[in-house]
Scaffold this motif. Structure first.
Motif, PDB file in Angstrom:
ATOM      1  N   LEU A  59     -90.865  48.235  20.976  1.00 44.18           N
ATOM      2  CA  LEU A  59     -91.464  47.456  19.880  1.00 44.18           C
ATOM      3  C   LEU A  59     -90.507  46.393  19.378  1.00 44.18           C
ATOM      4  O   LEU A  59     -90.917  45.406  18.773  1.00 44.18           O
ATOM      5  CB  LEU A  59     -91.848  48.380  18.720  1.00 44.18           C
ATOM      6  N   ARG A  83     -94.416  51.925  27.787  1.00 45.76           N
ATOM      7  CA  ARG A  83     -95.306  52.477  26.739  1.00 45.76           C
ATOM      8  C   ARG A  83     -96.373  53.385  27.342  1.00 45.76           C
ATOM      9  O   ARG A  83     -96.899  54.257  26.653  1.00 45.76           O
ATOM     10  CB  ARG A  83     -95.943  51.331  25.935  1.00 45.76           C
ATOM     11  N   PRO A  90     -95.033  57.776  14.687  1.00 46.96           N
ATOM     12  CA  PRO A  90     -94.224  57.241  13.586  1.00 46.96           C
ATOM     13  C   PRO A  90     -94.246  58.182  12.378  1.00 46.96           C
ATOM     14  O   PRO A  90     -95.026  59.141  12.347  1.00 46.96           O
ATOM     15  CB  PRO A  90     -94.909  55.924  13.235  1.00 46.96           C
ATOM     16  N   GLY A  94    -100.593  57.122  10.554  1.00 49.70           N
ATOM     17  CA  GLY A  94    -101.329  55.882  10.802  1.00 49.70           C
ATOM     18  C   GLY A  94    -102.675  56.112  11.458  1.00 49.70           C
ATOM     19  O   GLY A  94    -102.932  55.622  12.551  1.00 49.70           O
ATOM     20  N   PHE A 108    -107.539  55.860  21.099  1.00 47.62           N
ATOM     21  CA  PHE A 108    -106.223  55.841  21.744  1.00 47.62           C
ATOM     22  C   PHE A 108    -106.310  56.236  23.222  1.00 47.62           C
ATOM     23  O   PHE A 108    -105.550  55.723  24.037  1.00 47.62           O
ATOM     24  CB  PHE A 108    -105.228  56.719  20.971  1.00 47.62           C
ATOM     25  N   TYR A 112    -104.832  53.961  26.288  1.00 48.78           N
ATOM     26  CA  TYR A 112    -103.998  54.447  27.398  1.00 48.78           C
ATOM     27  C   TYR A 112    -104.744  54.380  28.735  1.00 48.78           C
ATOM     28  O   TYR A 112    -104.198  54.758  29.754  1.00 48.78           O
ATOM     29  CB  TYR A 112    -103.535  55.885  27.136  1.00 48.78           C
TER      30      TYR A 112
ATOM     31  N   TYR B  83    -108.935  40.166   8.146  1.00 46.21           N
ATOM     32  CA  TYR B  83    -108.569  41.565   7.893  1.00 46.21           C
ATOM     33  C   TYR B  83    -107.867  42.193   9.096  1.00 46.21           C
ATOM     34  O   TYR B  83    -107.132  43.177   8.964  1.00 46.21           O
ATOM     35  CB  TYR B  83    -109.864  42.318   7.567  1.00 46.21           C
ATOM     36  N   GLU B  88    -104.551  46.292   9.317  1.00 45.07           N
ATOM     37  CA  GLU B  88    -103.907  47.381  10.076  1.00 45.07           C
ATOM     38  C   GLU B  88    -102.502  47.651   9.532  1.00 45.07           C
ATOM     39  O   GLU B  88    -102.067  48.797   9.462  1.00 45.07           O
ATOM     40  CB  GLU B  88    -103.812  46.998  11.560  1.00 45.07           C
ATOM     41  N   GLN B  91    -102.833  49.630   6.346  1.00 47.00           N
ATOM     42  CA  GLN B  91    -103.238  51.027   6.581  1.00 47.00           C
ATOM     43  C   GLN B  91    -102.145  51.830   7.290  1.00 47.00           C
ATOM     44  O   GLN B  91    -102.248  53.037   7.400  1.00 47.00           O
ATOM     45  CB  GLN B  91    -104.445  51.072   7.514  1.00 47.00           C
ATOM     46  N   GLY B  92    -101.162  51.136   7.861  1.00 47.16           N
ATOM     47  CA  GLY B  92    -100.113  51.819   8.633  1.00 47.16           C
ATOM     48  C   GLY B  92    -100.564  52.181  10.034  1.00 47.16           C
ATOM     49  O   GLY B  92     -99.965  53.024  10.693  1.00 47.16           O
ATOM     50  N   THR B  93    -101.638  51.529  10.509  1.00 49.79           N
ATOM     51  CA  THR B  93    -102.149  51.863  11.845  1.00 49.79           C
ATOM     52  C   THR B  93    -101.626  50.925  12.930  1.00 49.79           C
ATOM     53  O   THR B  93    -101.844  51.174  14.109  1.00 49.79           O
ATOM     54  CB  THR B  93    -103.697  51.799  11.854  1.00 49.79           C
ATOM     55  N   GLU B  95     -98.479  50.160  13.877  1.00 52.50           N
ATOM     56  CA  GLU B  95     -97.367  50.652  14.708  1.00 52.50           C
ATOM     57  C   GLU B  95     -97.848  51.618  15.799  1.00 52.50           C
ATOM     58  O   GLU B  95     -97.474  51.451  16.960  1.00 52.50           O
ATOM     59  CB  GLU B  95     -96.276  51.295  13.833  1.00 52.50           C
ATOM     60  N   PRO B  96     -98.688  52.619  15.455  1.00 56.00           N
ATOM     61  CA  PRO B  96     -99.167  53.490  16.529  1.00 56.00           C
ATOM     62  C   PRO B  96     -99.895  52.719  17.631  1.00 56.00           C
ATOM     63  O   PRO B  96     -99.755  53.041  18.814  1.00 56.00           O
ATOM     64  CB  PRO B  96    -100.119  54.453  15.826  1.00 56.00           C
ATOM     65  N   VAL B  97    -100.654  51.695  17.255  1.00 54.76           N
ATOM     66  CA  VAL B  97    -101.383  50.914  18.261  1.00 54.76           C
ATOM     67  C   VAL B  97    -100.400  50.151  19.156  1.00 54.76           C
ATOM     68  O   VAL B  97    -100.546  50.105  20.377  1.00 54.76           O
ATOM     69  CB  VAL B  97    -102.368  49.932  17.578  1.00 54.76           C
ATOM     70  N   LEU B  98     -99.362  49.594  18.532  1.00 53.17           N
ATOM     71  CA  LEU B  98     -98.397  48.799  19.309  1.00 53.17           C
ATOM     72  C   LEU B  98     -97.533  49.664  20.221  1.00 53.17           C
ATOM     73  O   LEU B  98     -96.899  49.137  21.133  1.00 53.17           O
ATOM     74  CB  LEU B  98     -97.505  47.985  18.361  1.00 53.17           C
ATOM     75  N   THR B  99     -97.506  50.963  19.983  1.00 51.00           N
ATOM     76  CA  THR B  99     -96.702  51.833  20.861  1.00 51.00           C
ATOM     77  C   THR B  99     -97.471  52.251  22.113  1.00 51.00           C
ATOM     78  O   THR B  99     -96.933  52.953  22.959  1.00 51.00           O
ATOM     79  CB  THR B  99     -96.249  53.124  20.133  1.00 51.00           C
ATOM     80  N   THR B 100     -98.730  51.822  22.218  1.00 54.55           N
ATOM     81  CA  THR B 100     -99.518  52.138  23.420  1.00 54.55           C
ATOM     82  C   THR B 100     -99.339  51.000  24.443  1.00 54.55           C
ATOM     83  O   THR B 100     -98.777  49.954  24.099  1.00 54.55           O
ATOM     84  CB  THR B 100    -101.017  52.255  23.078  1.00 54.55           C
ATOM     85  N   ARG B 237     -94.458  41.285  17.644  1.00 49.37           N
ATOM     86  CA  ARG B 237     -94.405  42.715  17.280  1.00 49.37           C
ATOM     87  C   ARG B 237     -93.270  42.998  16.305  1.00 49.37           C
ATOM     88  O   ARG B 237     -93.418  43.714  15.335  1.00 49.37           O
ATOM     89  CB  ARG B 237     -94.133  43.562  18.529  1.00 49.37           C
ATOM     90  N   GLU B 238     -92.118  42.431  16.631  1.00 47.13           N
ATOM     91  CA  GLU B 238     -90.918  42.730  15.835  1.00 47.13           C
ATOM     92  C   GLU B 238     -91.077  42.262  14.387  1.00 47.13           C
ATOM     93  O   GLU B 238     -90.766  42.994  13.446  1.00 47.13           O
ATOM     94  CB  GLU B 238     -89.722  42.061  16.496  1.00 47.13           C
ATOM     95  N   LEU B 241     -93.557  44.417  12.432  1.00 43.14           N
ATOM     96  CA  LEU B 241     -93.093  45.751  12.043  1.00 43.14           C
ATOM     97  C   LEU B 241     -91.922  45.718  11.079  1.00 43.14           C
ATOM     98  O   LEU B 241     -91.812  46.556  10.194  1.00 43.14           O
ATOM     99  CB  LEU B 241     -92.680  46.556  13.285  1.00 43.14           C
ATOM    100  N   THR B 242     -91.041  44.760  11.254  1.00 44.09           N
ATOM    101  CA  THR B 242     -89.814  44.765  10.451  1.00 44.09           C
ATOM    102  C   THR B 242     -89.781  43.667   9.403  1.00 44.09           C
ATOM    103  O   THR B 242     -88.940  43.694   8.504  1.00 44.09           O
ATOM    104  CB  THR B 242     -88.577  44.585  11.347  1.00 44.09           C
TER     105      THR B 242
END
Lengths: 319, 246
Positions: A59, A83, A90, A94, A108, A112, B83, B88, B91-93, B95-100, B237-238, B241-242
């Motif tokens: 990320l 990934r 996290p 989320g 999800f 994948y 939106y 996202e 809602q905090g959603t 990061e999980p999406v970007l990790t896929t 992405r960076e 997230l940050t």
């Protein structure tokens, strides 16, 4: 389980550094994690733990250094492939709160590109004990259950490496224990887990090895190994009355390198071999005419190791 | 880049987004109420026009009506698209999406399609209802003006192009904004300028013709494609997230 693509460790990190402008998130971090290992990543807030996980999860791009994740070199070109082999949970699960548990997982599974989605979703829900809550909207779940859904989501793709970032953060003790049991179950199934946590007892219980991080990696090893490395072995001798001449009684005992009196009035003996020193200490105390109340080997916890490392950093900063 | 896009992943994003919109009261209400509001004025206008209305007045009235209808593809997706990313994040959603394995192009395309498809259905449905009302109940000279081929072509052609512009502008703002409400207000504003073209046609300042419609359509299409590429570049992405640029 996702087929391991190559021999060798699941994670190899070599002098990895991440800077945000002038601020260094983590610096010169090097370690390796084997397949099937549960590796604990400990450190205070702002130590760079989450940034390390995000970097290994592709990320965030590292500023310097190299790494390989699940057998693939960490670089932008391998982002999608890496990934596909890992999963990251996290700190906050989320979840889409307006969607049901099953709908979250279906989404999800699609991301994948999984073929046998229904079976995988059913398996993941069973693994976290939520098979009867599949149709519940996520907003109706407790924090602990949401965390379990997050874990089920992370298990969907049978990842080679599972990154768990503070999985028990904000959970009550019962919910935290449930998550511990789930992680224990994954460990028994041979899943490689990279566990970031503040909870030292959790790390001590679950992890094969731990690394203590405070911008740099301060130490790494098995919890018992770190204890032995940092703290001399010792036994505590408690008597009814103080010894008249403790130096004569305790100095020179076999395997005893020295002694001191702690704030409770007990004598703490630094020893090289507790099994040899303990009986000798008992005999010497009794021979001196003292009443021996207790004789116990001193155990240092991972918390002692952690505090020792972090306190050293705080003192160094203050100098 | 295009060859690596996964249709499964894009479909997953579209499906999730549409399901989520349906259950998001604010978005569902916006998508349902806004088009109806923009339909009321044109229908009232065509019914209130007398049979002997002067042709200049008729053109102006129909122009305003058409402009109202083109507000639907411009404004409806702007609210939704604004939106997409900031929602996202809140809602905090994200990061999980970007990790896929999902790529940014797949994510953006999925989000754009999820806003585009319902907008297209709603906009054409509203236009269809407007045409049906005009054909059935308006005076013949009024309906003849509405059923001019140039007008219909402009509406059919510009509806998807205006929607695409609004969506990319909304997503661009959504990737940079830190608050959903700010993103929605800015997206609404940014979606309006391309309406100028259809407004000029509607008011008869530019005489609608097949050639002109095609030229303007191609120009809008080029702008939409460039906007899509620009949004992909904005998506970092960076930074998302940050908060710090890579």
């Amino acid at each position: 389980m996702n087929t391991q693509s190559s021999a060798g460790p699941a994670l190899v990190v070599d002098r990895l550094t991440k800077r945000f402008g002038e601020r260094t998130a983590f610096s010169e971090v090097s370690f390796a994690v084997d397949y099937g290992e549960v590796f604990g990543f400990l450190g205070p807030n702002g130590a760079g733990k989450t940034t390390t996980v995000r970097t290994l999860g592709t990320l965030i791009a590292p500023s310097s250094g190299t790494a390989s994740v699940a057998g693939l070199p960490l670089n932008a070109a391998n982002g999608v492939a890496i990934r596909g082999r890992i999963a990251v949970m996290p700190e906050s699960p989320g979840l889409y709160l307006r969607l049901s548990v099953a709908e979250n997982l279906t989404y999800f599974a699609g991301l994948y590109d999984l073929a046998d989605r229904r079976e995988r979703i059913a398996r993941a829900l069973k693994a976290v004990g939520l098979e009867h809550r599949a149709d519940d909207l996520c907003r109706s779940l407790s924090k602990g259950l949401k965390q379990r859904v997050g874990l089920a989501r992370a298990l969907l793709s049978d990842p080679q490496v599972l990154f768990l970032d503070e999985p028990t953060s904000g959970l009550d003790p019962v919910a935290a224990r449930e998550v511990h049991e789930l992680i224990d179950g994954l460990r028994r199934r041979g899943v490689t887990i990279f566990l970031t946590t503040h909870r030292l007892a959790e790390a001590e219980r679950l992890c094969d090895r731990v690394g203590i991080m405070n911008t740099t990696l301060r130490t790494i090893g098995r919890p018992d190994e770190l204890r032995d490395r940092l703290f001399a072995k010792s036994i505590e001798v408690r008597t009814r009355e103080p010894l008249a001449d403790p130096d004569r009684v305790l100095a020179g005992l076999p395997g005893c390198e020295g002694w001191r009196r702690n704030e409770d009035g007990a004598y703490v003996l630094s020893v090289t071999d507790p099994d040899a020193a303990a009986p000798a200490a008992a005999r010497a105390v009794l021979a001196a005419g003292a009443d021996l109340l207790a004789l116990t080997p001193t155990r240092h916890s991972l918390e002692d190791v952690y505090l020792q490392m972090i306190d050293t950093d705080v003192e160094a900063e203050q100098r | 880049m295009i060859s690596t896009l996964s249709t499964t992943r894009i479909r997953a994003v579209v499906g999730k987004e549409i399901r989520d919109y349906r259950r998001n009261r604010f978005i569902a209400t916006t998508m349902a109420i806004m088009p109806i509001l923009f339909m009321i004025a044109p229908i009232v206008t065509i019914f209130s026009l007398p049979a002997d209305v002067a042709s200049q007045k008729l053109d102006a009235a129909i122009g305003v009506s058409v402009l109202y209808l083109t507000l639907i593809p411009a404004l409806v997706p702007a609210v939704v698209a604004s939106y997409t990313i900031v929602g996202e994040r809140e809602q905090g959603t994200l990061e999980p999406v970007l990790t896929t394995p999902l790529t940014r192009e797949e994510l953006l395309l999925g989000k754009a399609l999820a806003a585009f498809l319902p907008t297209l259905v709603i906009s054409y449905a509203m236009y269809g209802i407007f045409l049906a009302c005009a054909g059935l109940f308006a005076h013949p000279n009024v309906s003849d003006d509405i059923f001019q081929a140039g007008r219909i072509l402009a509406q059919v052609l510009f509806t998807p192009l205006l929607a695409a512009w609004s969506i990319w502008a909304g997503i661009a703002i959504s990737t940079r904004a830190s608050d959903v409400r700010v993103a929605q207000q800015l997206s609404t504003l940014v979606s309006l300028p391309p309406l100028a073209v259809t407004a000029l046609m509607g008011f008869g300042v530019i005489t609608p013709s097949l050639r002109l419609a095609l030229i303007l359509g191609l120009a809008l299409l080029a702008i939409d494609v460039a906007a899509g590429r620009f949004v992909a570049k904005l998506f970092d992405r960076e930074r998302l997230l940050t908060g710090v640029k890579a």
